[in-house]
Design an enzyme around this catalytic site. Structure first.
Site, mmCIF file in Angstrom:
data_model
loop_
_atom_site.group_PDB
_atom_site.id
_atom_site.type_symbol
_atom_site.label_atom_id
_atom_site.label_comp_id
_atom_site.label_asym_id
_atom_site.label_seq_id
_atom_site.Cartn_x
_atom_site.Cartn_y
_atom_site.Cartn_z
ATOM 1 N N HIS A 180 44.970 4.400 27.884
ATOM 2 C CA HIS A 180 45.258 3.072 28.462
ATOM 3 C C HIS A 180 45.173 3.049 29.983
ATOM 4 C CE1 HIS A 180 46.260 1.528 24.550
ATOM 5 N NE2 HIS A 180 47.219 2.413 24.388
ATOM 6 N N ASN A 198 54.824 -1.507 16.215
ATOM 7 C CA ASN A 198 53.389 -1.418 16.485
ATOM 8 C C ASN A 198 52.566 -1.075 15.246
ATOM 9 O OD1 ASN A 198 51.328 -1.492 18.628
ATOM 10 N ND2 ASN A 198 51.078 0.694 18.203
ATOM 11 N N LYS A 229 51.647 8.230 16.028
ATOM 12 C CA LYS A 229 52.794 7.333 15.833
ATOM 13 C C LYS A 229 52.849 6.748 14.420
ATOM 14 C CE LYS A 229 51.673 4.528 19.211
ATOM 15 N NZ LYS A 229 50.509 5.248 19.753
#
Length: 453
Positions: free
Chosen positions: A191, A144, A121
């Protein structure tokens, strides 16, 4: 929206960067803002000072149920799970609960290019930003990537292109957030300490498309099977990128060049020889960035210029130093096993790998094959050391270190001229460090001490 917020009671849950930024934006809009964080006053001294300067109310040490019950709107920081009992109760009673990204989007002007995925990302977001700047666009980069999107609202205009990195956490409460161009780079296991299943995690990523219409654009990884399943649910126009196969619409690698294709029209944008970044995964990241840039009408020549100049970002396969013929690479952002696999694929052999940190429910056995093929020694660090040692037992010689300095020293001692010492932890950093950036800086400082020994 300004008028609607004036005088309204808004609760911000979480006092980290995005929470404080959201609080400041709402304060400027005339809302009655309060911030709640369960960390102690001692841990939040700096943040409390920020709020006091603006006379914004706060509570620390615990989340008070009455604060949630009295709020007209609740804004959740990405580090706070929607499973929090107070948030669950608020949702059950019909309170509006939104993310900081959603809040920002209600005021942000200009186009939005949203980038999500398990890995890549930050590199892709940064590269899109650099390409568009080179092409003459007015660009802001946030999300982010370390800049709260709410902090960019005041500087945005109708001419702005906002390039936004988005985590799964930030995409959990977005009733209206709608990027003009939405990219999903990949979806791999991560996650699982926060989500019940891989499917739940994947759905959070795919939320990036949920508010798009057929006027918007979706960019997806052609090789990722997870991204093939929800195609009927994606209403936006679909484009693809691939480092392995030709695509009908989007960007692909033909063995020599990255080609942008729209139907029968193909254009070679840049040759692989002109690219500085290592690894097949970075070829995919660049292909995704090219696709997004061409879709907003950036010229191919400007794209090639920017990609040629782009050297990557800190903590992502970052070459730190070479000592006695041994290269040290910092990939602290490799916080899951898939990212570590991609880092290992960037080197053919002779790797001394530093692994470990806080486990996120990962299966480290997926690393076994590449470790056996390319790694000569493992150095384990942090809370997950014992689990990793158990799951990867007997593949290559293994040492356990008690600090980053010790890990770097052990790795240097085990490496030979021509080898690579690679920090690619496959874990979160919060057991020993503030974040992955702190961990990466600690590694670089340890390497510097080795140089100066």
């Amino acid at each position: 929206m300004n008028t609607l917020l004036h005088g309204k009671k808004v609760l911000i849950v979480g006092m980290a960067r995005s929470g404080l930024s959201a609080a400041e934006l709402l304060w400027k809009k005339g809302a009655k803002v309060a911030v709640s964080d369960r960390r102690s006053r001692q841990e939040l001294e700096k943040e409390i000072g920020f709020l006091r300067e603006r006379e914004i109310s706060y509570e620390v040490g615990a989340h008070r149920e009455e604060s949630f019950a009295s709020a007209d709107l609740i804004v959740v920081s990405p580090g706070v799970s929607l499973r929090l009992p107070q948030l669950q109760q608020a949702i059950r009673t019909g309170k509006e609960v939104i993310s900081e990204i959603e809040l920002a989007s209600r005021f942000l002007q200009g186009k939005v290019i949203g980038v999500t995925g398990s890995n890549g990302k930050t590199t892709t977001t940064s590269l899109i930003g650099e390409i568009l700047k080179t092409a003459g666009f007015q660009v802001q980069i946030g999300g982010n990537i370390g800049v709260a999107l709410t902090s960019l609202v005041d500087r945005s205009s109708t001419e702005t292109v906002n390039v936004v990195e988005l985590s799964s956490f930030q995409l959990e409460a977005i009733p209206t957030f709608r990027p003009d161009v939405a990219l999903v780079l990949n979806v791999t296991s991560d996650h699982l300490d926060r989500y019940d299943s891989f499917e739940a995690y994947a759905q959070a990523k795919l939320n990036i498309f949920k508010n798009q219409t057929n006027f918007d654009l979706a960019v997806l990884n052609f090789e990722d099977q997870t991204l093939r399943r929800p195609l009927d649910a994606i209403r936006s126009r679909k484009f693809w990128f691939s480092a392995d196969n030709e695509v009908e619409q989007g960007t692909y690698f033909d063995g020599k060049d990255l080609i942008f294709r729209l139907g029968d029209k193909r254009e070679a944008v840049i040759s692989k020889e002109s690219i500085r970044l290592r690894g097949k995964h970075n070829l995919e990241n660049i292909a995704a960035a090219i696709t997004a840039a061409r879709l907003v009408k950036a010229a191919s020549a400007k794209i090639a210029q920017a990609v040629t100049q782009f050297q990557g970002v800190e903590h992502r396969l970052e070459l730190v130093a070479e000592i006695e013929g041994i290269q040290f690479y910092n990939d602290s952002k490799a916080t899951n096993t898939d990212a570590t696999l991609k880092a290992l694929e960037a080197f053919e052999a002779g790797i001394v790998l530093i692994l470990g940190g806080r486990d996120k429910g990962s299966d480290f056995t997926v690393l076994s094959s590449l470790i056996k093929e390319r790694v000569r020694h493992l150095i384990l660090l942090g809370e997950a050391s014992e689990k990793i040692k158990l799951q990867l037992s007997g593949i290559v010689p293994t040492l356990q270190a008690g600090s980053m300095d010790e890990a770097a020293r052990f790795a240097f001692k085990q490496a030979a001229k021509g080898d690579v010492v690679l920090l690619a932890p496959a874990c979160a950093s919060f057991d020993m460090f503030q974040n992955y950036e702190h961990r990466g800086r600690a590694f670089k400082e340890s390497v510097t001490r080795l140089m100066n020994r």
